[in-house]
Design a protein around this motif. Sequence first.
Motif, PDB file in Angstrom:
ATOM      1  N   LYS A   1      -8.640  15.264   4.950  1.00  0.00           N
ATOM      2  CA  LYS A   1      -7.579  16.113   5.530  1.00  0.00           C
ATOM      3  C   LYS A   1      -6.313  16.073   4.685  1.00  0.00           C
ATOM      4  N   ALA A   2      -5.980  14.879   4.184  1.00  0.00           N
ATOM      5  CA  ALA A   2      -4.737  14.703   3.418  1.00  0.00           C
ATOM      6  C   ALA A   2      -4.742  15.508   2.126  1.00  0.00           C
ATOM      7  N   ARG A   3      -5.906  15.728   1.554  1.00  0.00           N
ATOM      8  CA  ARG A   3      -5.991  16.446   0.270  1.00  0.00           C
ATOM      9  C   ARG A   3      -5.472  17.876   0.378  1.00  0.00           C
ATOM     10  N   GLU A   4      -5.506  18.432   1.614  1.00  0.00           N
ATOM     11  CA  GLU A   4      -5.057  19.814   1.837  1.00  0.00           C
ATOM     12  C   GLU A   4      -3.616  19.885   2.334  1.00  0.00           C
ATOM     13  N   MET A   5      -2.980  18.732   2.557  1.00  0.00           N
ATOM     14  CA  MET A   5      -1.632  18.729   3.123  1.00  0.00           C
ATOM     15  C   MET A   5      -0.595  19.224   2.111  1.00  0.00           C
ATOM     16  N   ALA A   6       0.345  20.054   2.611  1.00  0.00           N
ATOM     17  CA  ALA A   6       1.393  20.618   1.746  1.00  0.00           C
ATOM     18  C   ALA A   6       2.252  19.512   1.136  1.00  0.00           C
TER      19      ALA A   6
ATOM     20  N   ILE B   1       9.002   7.514  -0.460  1.00  0.00           N
ATOM     21  CA  ILE B   1       8.403   6.286   0.046  1.00  0.00           C
ATOM     22  C   ILE B   1       8.202   6.387   1.567  1.00  0.00           C
ATOM     23  N   TRP B   2       9.095   7.113   2.262  1.00  0.00           N
ATOM     24  CA  TRP B   2       8.947   7.245   3.719  1.00  0.00           C
ATOM     25  C   TRP B   2       7.738   8.106   4.083  1.00  0.00           C
ATOM     26  N   SER B   3       7.529   9.176   3.332  1.00  0.00           N
ATOM     27  CA  SER B   3       6.356  10.013   3.613  1.00  0.00           C
ATOM     28  C   SER B   3       5.079   9.269   3.229  1.00  0.00           C
ATOM     29  N   ALA B   4       5.154   8.397   2.205  1.00  0.00           N
ATOM     30  CA  ALA B   4       3.991   7.572   1.832  1.00  0.00           C
ATOM     31  C   ALA B   4       3.622   6.649   2.988  1.00  0.00           C
ATOM     32  N   ARG B   5       4.645   6.048   3.599  1.00  0.00           N
ATOM     33  CA  ARG B   5       4.413   5.156   4.737  1.00  0.00           C
ATOM     34  C   ARG B   5       3.802   5.922   5.909  1.00  0.00           C
ATOM     35  N   GLN B   6       4.259   7.154   6.106  1.00  0.00           N
ATOM     36  CA  GLN B   6       3.754   7.987   7.201  1.00  0.00           C
ATOM     37  C   GLN B   6       2.286   8.366   6.968  1.00  0.00           C
ATOM     38  N   ILE B   7       1.955   8.731   5.730  1.00  0.00           N
ATOM     39  CA  ILE B   7       0.573   9.092   5.401  1.00  0.00           C
ATOM     40  C   ILE B   7      -0.367   7.915   5.658  1.00  0.00           C
ATOM     41  N   VAL B   8       0.098   6.702   5.292  1.00  0.00           N
ATOM     42  CA  VAL B   8      -0.712   5.504   5.524  1.00  0.00           C
ATOM     43  C   VAL B   8      -0.876   5.256   7.021  1.00  0.00           C
ATOM     44  N   SER B   9       0.249   5.277   7.765  1.00  0.00           N
ATOM     45  CA  SER B   9       0.201   4.935   9.190  1.00  0.00           C
ATOM     46  C   SER B   9      -0.579   5.965  10.009  1.00  0.00           C
ATOM     47  N   HIS B  10      -0.716   7.181   9.492  1.00  0.00           N
ATOM     48  CA  HIS B  10      -1.498   8.211  10.185  1.00  0.00           C
ATOM     49  C   HIS B  10      -2.984   8.170   9.808  1.00  0.00           C
ATOM     50  N   GLY B  11      -3.349   7.163   9.021  1.00  0.00           N
ATOM     51  CA  GLY B  11      -4.772   6.962   8.727  1.00  0.00           C
ATOM     52  C   GLY B  11      -5.358   7.865   7.661  1.00  0.00           C
ATOM     53  N   HIS B  12      -4.514   8.383   6.748  1.00  0.00           N
ATOM     54  CA  HIS B  12      -5.007   9.308   5.720  1.00  0.00           C
ATOM     55  C   HIS B  12      -5.411   8.608   4.415  1.00  0.00           C
ATOM     56  N   ILE B  13      -5.299   7.271   4.372  1.00  0.00           N
ATOM     57  CA  ILE B  13      -5.584   6.546   3.132  1.00  0.00           C
ATOM     58  C   ILE B  13      -6.787   5.619   3.303  1.00  0.00           C
ATOM     59  N   ARG B  14      -7.608   5.588   2.264  1.00  0.00           N
ATOM     60  CA  ARG B  14      -8.757   4.677   2.255  1.00  0.00           C
ATOM     61  C   ARG B  14      -8.601   3.676   1.105  1.00  0.00           C
TER      62      ARG B  14
ATOM     63  N   ASN C   1     -10.810   1.072  -0.984  1.00  0.00           N
ATOM     64  CA  ASN C   1     -12.215   0.728  -1.266  1.00  0.00           C
ATOM     65  C   ASN C   1     -13.161   1.369  -0.239  1.00  0.00           C
ATOM     66  N   GLY C   2     -12.834   2.627   0.120  1.00  0.00           N
ATOM     67  CA  GLY C   2     -13.700   3.391   1.027  1.00  0.00           C
ATOM     68  C   GLY C   2     -13.460   3.149   2.499  1.00  0.00           C
ATOM     69  N   VAL C   3     -12.569   2.206   2.850  1.00  0.00           N
ATOM     70  CA  VAL C   3     -12.317   1.885   4.267  1.00  0.00           C
ATOM     71  C   VAL C   3     -10.920   2.369   4.656  1.00  0.00           C
ATOM     72  N   LYS C   4     -10.831   3.082   5.801  1.00  0.00           N
ATOM     73  CA  LYS C   4      -9.544   3.601   6.261  1.00  0.00           C
ATOM     74  C   LYS C   4      -8.576   2.447   6.543  1.00  0.00           C
ATOM     75  N   CYS C   5      -7.327   2.615   6.099  1.00  0.00           N
ATOM     76  CA  CYS C   5      -6.318   1.574   6.330  1.00  0.00           C
ATOM     77  C   CYS C   5      -5.016   2.236   6.764  1.00  0.00           C
TER      78      CYS C   5
ATOM     79  N   LEU D   1       0.821  -1.216   0.000  1.00  0.00           N
ATOM     80  CA  LEU D   1       0.000   0.000   0.000  1.00  0.00           C
ATOM     81  C   LEU D   1       0.853   1.263   0.000  1.00  0.00           C
ATOM     82  N   ASP D   2       1.946   1.270   0.797  1.00  0.00           N
ATOM     83  CA  ASP D   2       2.786   2.478   0.817  1.00  0.00           C
ATOM     84  C   ASP D   2       3.398   2.758  -0.559  1.00  0.00           C
ATOM     85  N   MET D   3       3.727   1.684  -1.301  1.00  0.00           N
ATOM     86  CA  MET D   3       4.309   1.873  -2.633  1.00  0.00           C
ATOM     87  C   MET D   3       3.263   2.388  -3.622  1.00  0.00           C
ATOM     88  N   ILE D   4       2.031   1.918  -3.523  1.00  0.00           N
ATOM     89  CA  ILE D   4       0.962   2.407  -4.408  1.00  0.00           C
ATOM     90  C   ILE D   4       0.702   3.894  -4.136  1.00  0.00           C
ATOM     91  N   VAL D   5       0.724   4.278  -2.859  1.00  0.00           N
ATOM     92  CA  VAL D   5       0.538   5.691  -2.478  1.00  0.00           C
ATOM     93  C   VAL D   5       1.664   6.539  -3.081  1.00  0.00           C
TER      94      VAL D   5
END
Length: 204
Positions: A146-151, A109-122, A124-128, A96-100
Amino acid sequence: MSKRSSAKYKLDRRMGENVFGRPKSPVNKREYGPGQHGQRRKGKMSDFGIQLRAKQKLKGYYGDVTEKQFKKTFTEAARMKGDTSQNLIGLLERRLDMIVYRAKFAPTIWSARQIVSHGHIRVNGVKCNIASRRVNVGDVIELGPKAREMALVMEAQGLAEREIPDYVSPEGNAKITYTRVPTLDEVPYPVRMEPNLVVEFYSR
């Protein structure tokens, strides 16, 4: 979440290549290795050394996943039908972090992992919040409100050095569909990866 144990660009210096394809990589200025003797250390490498280097480069590219995780992924790839090296790349690209990262939702890739672990990714509509989760073909991955507005996300979407690959199909700026498992030649690595040497390393 696996913690980054080394400086982000140390891998670039050690490999002598711009592994992540980033403009700020120190390799763009200094092609020799890190440390006091970096400029002199140019000995002939053994077969084992070449295989180990290929493994370190591939593992490091995917955000320095732990050795335990990486070897588990290899074992799974070896059990699957077909070419083990292609299977390994396919499994790593389904994280999932690589797809992000591929979808340009994150600059590294590290910021992708952080975005996932902070709950900003869904998914199929479910938070992961599990970065190592495997994405299936047809899954829809989107950014939370929230993530859509992140710098950080806006910076990633404006990066010129990376393109979104064909197997990640964008639907606007905040949603993608994972369309298929890629082959090695479809994955947009900035440097040459040699998963066949990784297979040799683990098959010793």
